[in-house]
Design a protein around this motif. Structure first.
Motif, PDB file in Angstrom:
ATOM      1  N   HIS A  48       0.829  -1.211   0.000  1.00 51.23           N
ATOM      2  CA  HIS A  48       0.000   0.000   0.000  1.00 51.23           C
ATOM      3  C   HIS A  48       0.863   1.261   0.000  1.00 51.23           C
ATOM      4  O   HIS A  48       0.508   2.258  -0.638  1.00 51.23           O
ATOM      5  CB  HIS A  48      -0.947   0.002   1.208  1.00 51.23           C
ATOM      6  CG  HIS A  48      -2.211  -0.763   0.979  1.00 51.23           C
ATOM      7  ND1 HIS A  48      -2.259  -2.145   0.978  1.00 51.23           N
ATOM      8  CD2 HIS A  48      -3.478  -0.346   0.731  1.00 51.23           C
ATOM      9  CE1 HIS A  48      -3.504  -2.530   0.752  1.00 51.23           C
ATOM     10  NE2 HIS A  48      -4.258  -1.461   0.587  1.00 51.23           N
ATOM     11  N   GLN A 144       0.885   2.250  10.926  1.00 52.37           N
ATOM     12  CA  GLN A 144       0.154   2.289  12.189  1.00 52.37           C
ATOM     13  C   GLN A 144      -0.331   0.880  12.510  1.00 52.37           C
ATOM     14  O   GLN A 144      -1.192   0.340  11.826  1.00 52.37           O
ATOM     15  CB  GLN A 144      -1.014   3.255  12.055  1.00 52.37           C
ATOM     16  CG  GLN A 144      -1.469   3.936  13.335  1.00 52.37           C
ATOM     17  CD  GLN A 144      -1.773   3.024  14.488  1.00 52.37           C
ATOM     18  OE1 GLN A 144      -0.856   2.613  15.215  1.00 52.37           O
ATOM     19  NE2 GLN A 144      -3.038   2.696  14.684  1.00 52.37           N
ATOM     20  N   LEU A 152      -3.120   6.281  16.185  1.00 51.20           N
ATOM     21  CA  LEU A 152      -3.344   6.845  14.857  1.00 51.20           C
ATOM     22  C   LEU A 152      -3.121   8.360  14.880  1.00 51.20           C
ATOM     23  O   LEU A 152      -2.527   8.931  13.955  1.00 51.20           O
ATOM     24  CB  LEU A 152      -4.754   6.523  14.372  1.00 51.20           C
ATOM     25  CG  LEU A 152      -5.190   7.143  13.043  1.00 51.20           C
ATOM     26  CD1 LEU A 152      -4.233   6.802  11.911  1.00 51.20           C
ATOM     27  CD2 LEU A 152      -6.612   6.716  12.693  1.00 51.20           C
ATOM     28  N   ASP A 167      -2.417   2.311   7.527  1.00 50.46           N
ATOM     29  CA  ASP A 167      -3.071   1.853   8.752  1.00 50.46           C
ATOM     30  C   ASP A 167      -3.399   0.369   8.662  1.00 50.46           C
ATOM     31  O   ASP A 167      -4.246  -0.049   7.877  1.00 50.46           O
ATOM     32  CB  ASP A 167      -4.342   2.664   8.985  1.00 50.46           C
ATOM     33  CG  ASP A 167      -4.822   2.574  10.414  1.00 50.46           C
ATOM     34  OD1 ASP A 167      -4.473   1.585  11.084  1.00 50.46           O
ATOM     35  OD2 ASP A 167      -5.542   3.485  10.867  1.00 50.46           O
ATOM     36  N   PHE A 170      -7.085  -2.125  13.650  1.00 48.34           N
ATOM     37  CA  PHE A 170      -8.544  -2.219  13.676  1.00 48.34           C
ATOM     38  C   PHE A 170      -9.010  -1.595  14.988  1.00 48.34           C
ATOM     39  O   PHE A 170      -8.514  -1.936  16.061  1.00 48.34           O
ATOM     40  CB  PHE A 170      -8.999  -3.680  13.593  1.00 48.34           C
ATOM     41  CG  PHE A 170     -10.490  -3.857  13.673  1.00 48.34           C
ATOM     42  CD1 PHE A 170     -11.302  -3.390  12.663  1.00 48.34           C
ATOM     43  CD2 PHE A 170     -11.070  -4.490  14.762  1.00 48.34           C
ATOM     44  CE1 PHE A 170     -12.687  -3.548  12.729  1.00 48.34           C
ATOM     45  CE2 PHE A 170     -12.438  -4.654  14.838  1.00 48.34           C
ATOM     46  CZ  PHE A 170     -13.243  -4.182  13.827  1.00 48.34           C
ATOM     47  N   TYR A 171      -9.966  -0.672  14.905  1.00 47.80           N
ATOM     48  CA  TYR A 171     -10.376   0.119  16.060  1.00 47.80           C
ATOM     49  C   TYR A 171     -11.721  -0.376  16.579  1.00 47.80           C
ATOM     50  O   TYR A 171     -12.777   0.115  16.184  1.00 47.80           O
ATOM     51  CB  TYR A 171     -10.425   1.604  15.680  1.00 47.80           C
ATOM     52  CG  TYR A 171      -9.113   2.076  15.103  1.00 47.80           C
ATOM     53  CD1 TYR A 171      -8.057   2.414  15.939  1.00 47.80           C
ATOM     54  CD2 TYR A 171      -8.919   2.117  13.724  1.00 47.80           C
ATOM     55  CE1 TYR A 171      -6.833   2.807  15.414  1.00 47.80           C
ATOM     56  CE2 TYR A 171      -7.698   2.505  13.196  1.00 47.80           C
ATOM     57  CZ  TYR A 171      -6.659   2.841  14.040  1.00 47.80           C
ATOM     58  OH  TYR A 171      -5.452   3.215  13.515  1.00 47.80           O
ATOM     59  N   VAL A 191      -4.331   9.013   4.880  1.00 46.85           N
ATOM     60  CA  VAL A 191      -4.427   7.745   5.604  1.00 46.85           C
ATOM     61  C   VAL A 191      -4.933   6.697   4.627  1.00 46.85           C
ATOM     62  O   VAL A 191      -5.961   6.898   3.976  1.00 46.85           O
ATOM     63  CB  VAL A 191      -5.389   7.834   6.807  1.00 46.85           C
ATOM     64  CG1 VAL A 191      -5.482   6.482   7.512  1.00 46.85           C
ATOM     65  CG2 VAL A 191      -4.934   8.915   7.780  1.00 46.85           C
ATOM     66  N   ARG A 192      -4.192   5.589   4.521  1.00 44.98           N
ATOM     67  CA  ARG A 192      -4.609   4.476   3.669  1.00 44.98           C
ATOM     68  C   ARG A 192      -4.808   3.251   4.532  1.00 44.98           C
ATOM     69  O   ARG A 192      -3.918   2.865   5.299  1.00 44.98           O
ATOM     70  CB  ARG A 192      -3.552   4.171   2.601  1.00 44.98           C
ATOM     71  CG  ARG A 192      -3.407   5.238   1.539  1.00 44.98           C
ATOM     72  CD  ARG A 192      -2.420   4.797   0.462  1.00 44.98           C
ATOM     73  NE  ARG A 192      -2.899   3.636  -0.262  1.00 44.98           N
ATOM     74  CZ  ARG A 192      -3.083   3.600  -1.578  1.00 44.98           C
ATOM     75  NH1 ARG A 192      -2.846   4.670  -2.317  1.00 44.98           N
ATOM     76  NH2 ARG A 192      -3.497   2.507  -2.168  1.00 44.98           N
ATOM     77  N   CYS A 193      -5.966   2.635   4.430  1.00 48.03           N
ATOM     78  CA  CYS A 193      -6.253   1.407   5.159  1.00 48.03           C
ATOM     79  C   CYS A 193      -5.672   0.217   4.401  1.00 48.03           C
ATOM     80  O   CYS A 193      -5.936   0.046   3.208  1.00 48.03           O
ATOM     81  CB  CYS A 193      -7.758   1.240   5.322  1.00 48.03           C
ATOM     82  SG  CYS A 193      -8.242  -0.290   6.135  1.00 48.03           S
ATOM     83  N   GLN A 195      -5.689  -3.655   4.745  1.00 47.48           N
ATOM     84  CA  GLN A 195      -6.143  -4.900   5.352  1.00 47.48           C
ATOM     85  C   GLN A 195      -5.866  -6.058   4.399  1.00 47.48           C
ATOM     86  O   GLN A 195      -5.865  -5.895   3.181  1.00 47.48           O
ATOM     87  CB  GLN A 195      -7.629  -4.827   5.680  1.00 47.48           C
ATOM     88  CG  GLN A 195      -7.960  -3.795   6.751  1.00 47.48           C
ATOM     89  CD  GLN A 195      -7.384  -4.146   8.106  1.00 47.48           C
ATOM     90  OE1 GLN A 195      -7.234  -5.315   8.440  1.00 47.48           O
ATOM     91  NE2 GLN A 195      -7.066  -3.129   8.897  1.00 47.48           N
TER      92      GLN A 195
END
Length: 262
Positions: A48, A144, A152, A167, A170-171, A191-193, A195
């Motif tokens: 990512h 993160q 974060l 990132d 998991f919140y 911010v890039r997630c 998963q």
């Protein structure tokens, strides 16, 4: 927080070969838990970061970290493997931030630089050290890896202008401590997630789960003994698994990575 318990069968010997590689690497078979799951999660984080710079033209996991200043927030298994990936792929600097002394000790044992957030503001420390120009200071990219909104928020504060947080967390409790009115707004941050359920858009035909696992095997070919020594803190017979899980849930026991052997 203890990392998820993994299960593995442990034969006497095993050899794993990286897909597309001309080398075969004899590995401790117990490390297969990282090839199967945890390693690809971390490799996907680097993917990512690479896509953030190069879009669909990514050729290597190094594309997002080589020559760059990298911070990893969180020294659990995901954070530590991510930091090792970044170092292996040519990051100019890799700093791991975690409030737990034992986890910082593991990071140092792996040859990584570690900071205690309670010993001073890490954003001030690193922005003082990493000065690009007078108005451009901080990390190029932050991975993160702690499931806490405060982490974060710290990750955003660590970045140079127009930097990116990747990132992997998991919140579960929401993100009440996240503040988007300061650095995020004024410094134009992203911010890039990341998963494991998906790779960056347009890269799925080239970067499937098998390729991410192969990248993990390459990582373990360099760091396997250190990972086995410092990350795997308990190997427990499968029949004793319920007791282990109960002890972890009630905090009678703390493990960085527990493995169930059967």
């Amino acid at each position: 927080m203890t990392e998820p318990t993994q299960r593995t069968r442990v034969p006497s010997t095993a050899i794993r070969c990286a897909t597309g590689s001309s080398r075969c690497h004899p590995l401790d078979p117990l490390l297969g838990i990282y090839v199967a799951h945890m390693g690809p999660i971390c490799a996907n984080g680097l993917l990512h970061a690479a896509a953030d710079l190069h879009g669909t033209a990514v050729r290597s996991l190094a594309d997002g970290v080589a020559g760059r200043r990298v911070v990893v927030t969180g020294a659990g298994v995901v954070g530590l493997l991510t930091a090792l990936f970044a170092r292996r792929h040519g990051a100019a600097s890799v700093v791991v931030i975690d409030p737990t002394p034992a986890r910082r000790e593991v990071a140092v044992s792996l040859g990584l630089e570690a900071l205690d957030p309670a010993a001073g503001d890490p954003a001030v420390t690193l922005k003082t050290a990493w000065r690009h120009t007078a108005d451009d200071r901080g990390a190029d990219v932050v991975f993160q890896c702690r499931g806490q909104a405060a982490s974060l928020h710290l990750a955003l504060r660590l970045l140079r202008p127009q930097g990116t947080v990747i990132d992997l967390a998991f919140y579960q409790g929401g993100a009440d401590e996240l503040r988007l009115g300061a650095e995020f707004h004024h410094n134009g941050l992203s911010v890039r997630c990341a998963q494991i359920g998906r790779v960056p858009r347009g890269l799925a035909p080239f970067w499937d789960r098998e390729r991410l696992s192969a990248e993990t095997i390459e990582l373990l070919s360099d760091y396997g003994p250190a990972v086995r020594e410092h990350l795997v803190t308990a190997v427990v017979p499968f029949d004793e698994g319920p007791g282990l899980l109960l002890d972890l849930a009630t905090r009678k026991r703390q493990e960085l990575q527990a493995v169930l052997q059967f």
